[in-house]
Design a protein around this motif. Structure first.
Motif, mmCIF file in Angstrom:
data_model
loop_
_atom_site.group_PDB
_atom_site.id
_atom_site.type_symbol
_atom_site.label_atom_id
_atom_site.label_comp_id
_atom_site.label_asym_id
_atom_site.label_seq_id
_atom_site.Cartn_x
_atom_site.Cartn_y
_atom_site.Cartn_z
ATOM 1 N N LEU A 193 -36.554 18.078 -6.276
ATOM 2 C CA LEU A 193 -37.170 19.383 -6.031
ATOM 3 C C LEU A 193 -36.170 20.354 -5.410
ATOM 4 N N ALA A 194 -35.293 19.844 -4.551
ATOM 5 C CA ALA A 194 -34.250 20.690 -3.958
ATOM 6 C C ALA A 194 -33.306 21.204 -5.036
ATOM 7 N N ALA A 195 -32.988 20.358 -6.010
ATOM 8 C CA ALA A 195 -32.108 20.764 -7.103
ATOM 9 C C ALA A 195 -32.771 21.833 -7.973
ATOM 10 N N VAL A 196 -34.058 21.641 -8.244
ATOM 11 C CA VAL A 196 -34.784 22.622 -9.060
ATOM 12 C C VAL A 196 -34.814 23.974 -8.353
ATOM 13 N N ARG A 197 -35.016 23.960 -7.044
ATOM 14 C CA ARG A 197 -35.047 25.208 -6.280
ATOM 15 C C ARG A 197 -33.673 25.863 -6.257
ATOM 16 N N PRO A 256 -41.970 30.246 -9.902
ATOM 17 C CA PRO A 256 -40.915 29.312 -9.486
ATOM 18 C C PRO A 256 -41.264 27.864 -9.822
ATOM 19 N N THR A 257 -40.372 27.185 -10.530
ATOM 20 C CA THR A 257 -40.669 25.854 -11.040
ATOM 21 C C THR A 257 -40.787 24.810 -9.938
ATOM 22 N N ASP A 258 -39.977 24.928 -8.885
ATOM 23 C CA ASP A 258 -40.056 23.921 -7.821
ATOM 24 C C ASP A 258 -41.417 23.953 -7.135
ATOM 25 N N VAL A 259 -42.022 25.130 -7.040
ATOM 26 C CA VAL A 259 -43.355 25.245 -6.455
ATOM 27 C C VAL A 259 -44.393 24.630 -7.394
#
Length: 438
Positions: A124-128, A141-144
């Motif tokens: 998730l950190a990488a996606v953000r 936002p995809t991570d959300v």
């Protein structure tokens, strides 16, 4: 979604104008400068991290997410920051923008490298960090999105691309199928979602065949052909067609056990996990009767519409430019407006094609009701809105409208039904927010 959707609402049968379906994406020449907006997503704008005179590279983070629902912004070019200034968005709001004068070298930032992903938190950190948002147009936002509170059992990939003229998703499937599969497998692995369904309209048989071949040995991924009907790509419709489930009124896809991702979004995620390159460019379909050379072009985020028009050429007298799809995209007021992460197409219409049709009185034929993919009744909504009847608008589910344009498309009187539905929805939601008559 209304119960009658499953037995009545079909959506409009729009023309299958996909002349660029076989057009492989071509990088356009680098523009002299780009303007990168700090608001390219749903949620809080990003906070600019650079100032005038700073040197930046491809992939340099120039905007920090401004909150939980926000997204990082990265430079799409190498060069020098010429200005950090306010810019008026298409919705009238102001936001910061970073103007970068390109140096023509496209030097990649040394910090760009594939992320180390070992568990859900690092994923998730990488996606953000990637700055990934819904590239189908929504910009969430995809991570959300990948952190739902509800239990989710299906990752649903929206590969329908039902909009007239647009073919960038089609080319993404044909050219980047391995990236799509990599992105899907990563989401399944690190979120714990057990299965994935890729929904593709059946007018793209080459995409269906290729992705079926790529997933034939993976029981967790299913490719599902869908009817070729406009409106299929809407989240609520896609969930109903693929899973037979209804999203509760006012709810999210996760409330129906699904997370929906656009096919280019999941492909971009796959590329980022392999290379570390964040969202810095978009494949954009440029088409329309006023386009001299219809094609799919790869452009750096922040490229002005005018630069793209100069590259593809205009034939005849240009009457209107539509950003996105012809059915839902807004008309462009200023060609200096920059592309964003969510820009999927530019439709160039001649003066003759852009000429508004003569509007006639409603004949109450009911076509707008018959073809609404959400099963709404625009005629009744119009009457309730004219009377400013909030309670009736609620009963008619005016807030379900997603402005697809089907009602205006099928209206024989050429009435601006979609615009009326938009006004009714905005009025209803505004009154509910104020605590008005329910």
């Amino acid at each position: 979604m209304l119960n009658k959707l499953k037995r009545a609402a079909l959506g409009a049968h729009t023309p299958h104008d996909k002349a660029t379906a076989a057009s492989k994406p071509v990088p356009m020449p680098l523009p002299a400068q780009v303007r990168i907006l700090m608001s390219q997503h749903i949620g809080a704008p990003a906070k600019a991290l650079v100032k005038k005179g700073d040197e930046v590279f491809v992939g340099t983070k120039i905007g920090e997410a401004g909150g939980f629902v926000s997204a990082n912004i990265h430079s799409s070019v190498s060069g020098t920051v010429a200005a950090v200034e306010a810019f008026r968005l298409s919705n009238g709001r102001m936001c910061d923008s970073v103007v970068i004068k390109t140096d023509g070298k496209q030097t990649v930032d040394p910090a760009v490298k594939a992320p180390e992903v070992t568990d859900k938190a690092s994923f998730l950190a990488a996606v953000r960090e990637c700055g990934l948002v819904g590239l189908g147009g929504a910009g969430f936002p995809t991570d959300v999105k990948l952190q739902p509170k509800q239990k989710v059992d299906t990752l649903l990939i929206n590969a329908s691309e039902c909009e007239v003229w647009l073919t960038s998703d089609t080319q993404e499937m044909l050219e980047c199928s391995d990236d799509i599969i990599r992105g899907i497998k990563a989401v399944l692995q690190y979120t714990g979602i057990p299965k994935c369904i890729i929904g593709i309209e059946n007018n793209k048989p080459e995409c269906i065949d290729l992705l079926c071949k790529k997933t034939k040995d993976d029981s967790t991924i299913e490719v599902k052909p869908l009817p070729s009907v406009y409106g299929t790509g809407a989240e609520l419709i896609l969930i109903e067609k693929c899973l037979g489930r209804e999203v509760p009124h006012g709810g999210l896809p996760a409330d129906a056990g699904a997370i929906v991702m656009n096919v280019t979004s999941v492909s971009t995620l796959g590329k980022y996990l392999a290379t570390g390159m964040p969202v810095v460019q978009r494949t954009i379909t440029v088409d329309g009767d006023a386009c001299a050379k219809p094609q799919n072009v790869v452009v750096p985020v922040g490229t002005a519409y005018q630069d793209i028009l100069d590259y593809v050429g205009v034939k005849g007298e240009l009457g209107k430019v539509v950003a996105g799809g012809a059915m839902m995209g807004p008309a462009v007021e200023n060609l200096s407006y920059p592309t964003t992460k969510t820009t999927s197409g530019l439709i160039l219409l001649s003066k003759a094609a852009a000429q508004p049709a003569q509007v006639n009185p409603c004949i109450r034929c009911g076509r707008c009701v018959e073809y609404c993919p959400m099963g709404l009744e625009p005629v009744e909504v119009n009457q309730a809105y004219a009377a400013r009847d909030v309670q009736e608008l609620g009963k008619l589910h005016a807030d379900y409208c997603f402005n697809c344009g089907s009602c205006s498309f099928v209206c024989p009187a050429k009435r601006p039904v979609t615009q009326m539905m938009s006004l009714a929805k905005a009025f209803y939601l505004g009154e509910i927010k104020k605590g008005g008559n329910k």
